[in-house]
Design a protein around this motif. Structure first.
Motif, PDB file in Angstrom:
ATOM      1  N   VAL A  84      -0.052 -16.357   2.012  1.00  0.00           N
ATOM      2  CA  VAL A  84      -1.052 -15.584   1.275  1.00  0.00           C
ATOM      3  C   VAL A  84      -1.443 -16.393   0.052  1.00  0.00           C
ATOM      4  O   VAL A  84      -0.585 -16.765  -0.737  1.00  0.00           O
ATOM      5  CB  VAL A  84      -0.495 -14.215   0.831  1.00  0.00           C
ATOM      6  CG1 VAL A  84      -1.499 -13.473  -0.034  1.00  0.00           C
ATOM      7  CG2 VAL A  84      -0.099 -13.391   2.039  1.00  0.00           C
ATOM      8  N   VAL A  85      -2.732 -16.683  -0.084  1.00  0.00           N
ATOM      9  CA  VAL A  85      -3.226 -17.408  -1.252  1.00  0.00           C
ATOM     10  C   VAL A  85      -4.125 -16.472  -2.017  1.00  0.00           C
ATOM     11  O   VAL A  85      -5.156 -16.026  -1.530  1.00  0.00           O
ATOM     12  CB  VAL A  85      -3.996 -18.675  -0.849  1.00  0.00           C
ATOM     13  CG1 VAL A  85      -4.540 -19.380  -2.075  1.00  0.00           C
ATOM     14  CG2 VAL A  85      -3.091 -19.604  -0.037  1.00  0.00           C
ATOM     15  N   VAL A  86      -3.682 -16.079  -3.230  1.00  0.00           N
ATOM     16  CA  VAL A  86      -4.454 -15.175  -4.086  1.00  0.00           C
ATOM     17  C   VAL A  86      -4.566 -15.798  -5.442  1.00  0.00           C
ATOM     18  O   VAL A  86      -3.638 -16.298  -5.986  1.00  0.00           O
ATOM     19  CB  VAL A  86      -3.782 -13.790  -4.177  1.00  0.00           C
ATOM     20  CG1 VAL A  86      -4.527 -12.900  -5.129  1.00  0.00           C
ATOM     21  CG2 VAL A  86      -3.704 -13.173  -2.808  1.00  0.00           C
ATOM     22  N   ALA A  90       4.599  -0.020  -4.331  1.00  0.00           N
ATOM     23  CA  ALA A  90       3.632  -0.148  -5.419  1.00  0.00           C
ATOM     24  C   ALA A  90       4.132   0.476  -6.718  1.00  0.00           C
ATOM     25  O   ALA A  90       3.414   0.499  -7.712  1.00  0.00           O
ATOM     26  CB  ALA A  90       2.304   0.476  -5.012  1.00  0.00           C
ATOM     27  N   ALA A  91       5.337   0.986  -6.721  1.00  0.00           N
ATOM     28  CA  ALA A  91       5.886   1.583  -7.952  1.00  0.00           C
ATOM     29  C   ALA A  91       6.426   0.487  -8.862  1.00  0.00           C
ATOM     30  O   ALA A  91       6.764  -0.604  -8.423  1.00  0.00           O
ATOM     31  CB  ALA A  91       7.003   2.563  -7.589  1.00  0.00           C
ATOM     32  N   SER A 108       0.827  -1.210   0.000  1.00  0.00           N
ATOM     33  CA  SER A 108       0.000   0.000   0.000  1.00  0.00           C
ATOM     34  C   SER A 108       0.860   1.257   0.000  1.00  0.00           C
ATOM     35  O   SER A 108       0.370   2.355  -0.241  1.00  0.00           O
ATOM     36  CB  SER A 108      -0.948   0.012   1.203  1.00  0.00           C
ATOM     37  OG  SER A 108      -0.207   0.067   2.415  1.00  0.00           O
ATOM     38  N   SER A 109       2.177   1.110   0.238  1.00  0.00           N
ATOM     39  CA  SER A 109       3.065   2.274   0.209  1.00  0.00           C
ATOM     40  C   SER A 109       3.409   2.607  -1.240  1.00  0.00           C
ATOM     41  O   SER A 109       3.473   1.742  -2.104  1.00  0.00           O
ATOM     42  CB  SER A 109       4.347   2.001   0.999  1.00  0.00           C
ATOM     43  OG  SER A 109       5.195   1.132   0.276  1.00  0.00           O
ATOM     44  N   ALA A 138       0.320  -5.028  -6.265  1.00  0.00           N
ATOM     45  CA  ALA A 138      -0.499  -4.260  -5.322  1.00  0.00           C
ATOM     46  C   ALA A 138      -1.961  -4.256  -5.761  1.00  0.00           C
ATOM     47  O   ALA A 138      -2.863  -4.448  -4.950  1.00  0.00           O
ATOM     48  CB  ALA A 138       0.032  -2.835  -5.197  1.00  0.00           C
ATOM     49  N   ALA A 139      -2.192  -4.055  -7.056  1.00  0.00           N
ATOM     50  CA  ALA A 139      -3.567  -4.048  -7.581  1.00  0.00           C
ATOM     51  C   ALA A 139      -4.210  -5.425  -7.428  1.00  0.00           C
ATOM     52  O   ALA A 139      -5.375  -5.536  -7.051  1.00  0.00           O
ATOM     53  CB  ALA A 139      -3.558  -3.630  -9.049  1.00  0.00           C
TER      54      ALA A 139
END
Length: 141
Positions: free
Chosen positions: A139-141, A76-77, A71-72, A84-85
């Motif tokens: 983390v599972v995405v 996120a650059a 979120s920073s 991040a998205a």
């Protein structure tokens, strides 16, 4: 032959075990299509592909944790923007703790010697293998 000659000048090589911790969805995106190319997996094999060809032994060791807050603005650059998205859209956490490890590589038949170094490095890091070894929720995405 030249690579073996150069390696004979070294006791060992220390390389990253993996260049990046990819999300499952990121890897799945590269496997779509008629002929998957697995570029992300190939990128992670950059420091191990030559080990068999040069008749070397190796051992991977957990060595640290990388804390990233997607979120920073800094995280996120660039290439972090897509991750991040993806994390935000999935409801996944924006702040994650990722394992980092190193791999020790040496010439053939130096396994026991290398194991002794790895054992001392692992003890100094104070981490164990797997998420439970360093109190991280996968983390599972």
């Amino acid at each position: 032959a030249r690579a073996r000659a150069e390696m004979s000048k070294l006791d060992l090589l220390l390389v990253p075990t993996a260049l990046e911790n990819y999300l499952i969805a990121e890897i799945a995106d590269t496997e779509d299509g008629d002929t998957p190319s697995w570029p992300l997996n190939a990128k992670n094999g950059r420091f191990t592909n030559f080990v068999n060809l040069l008749d070397m032994c190796g051992i991977a060791i957990p060595s640290g944790l990388l804390r990233v807050d997607y979120s920073s603005a800094e995280a996120a650059a660039g290439s972090g923007a897509a991750r991040a998205a993806r994390l935000a859209a999935s409801g996944g956490p924006q702040s994650v703790v990722l394992p980092f490890g190193v791999t020790l590589l040496a010439g053939a038949w130096r396994d026991e010697w290398l194991w002794g170094i790895a054992e001392r490095m692992e003890a100094a890091a104070g981490l164990a293998c797997g998420p439970q070894g360093h109190e991280v929720t996968p983390v599972v995405v």
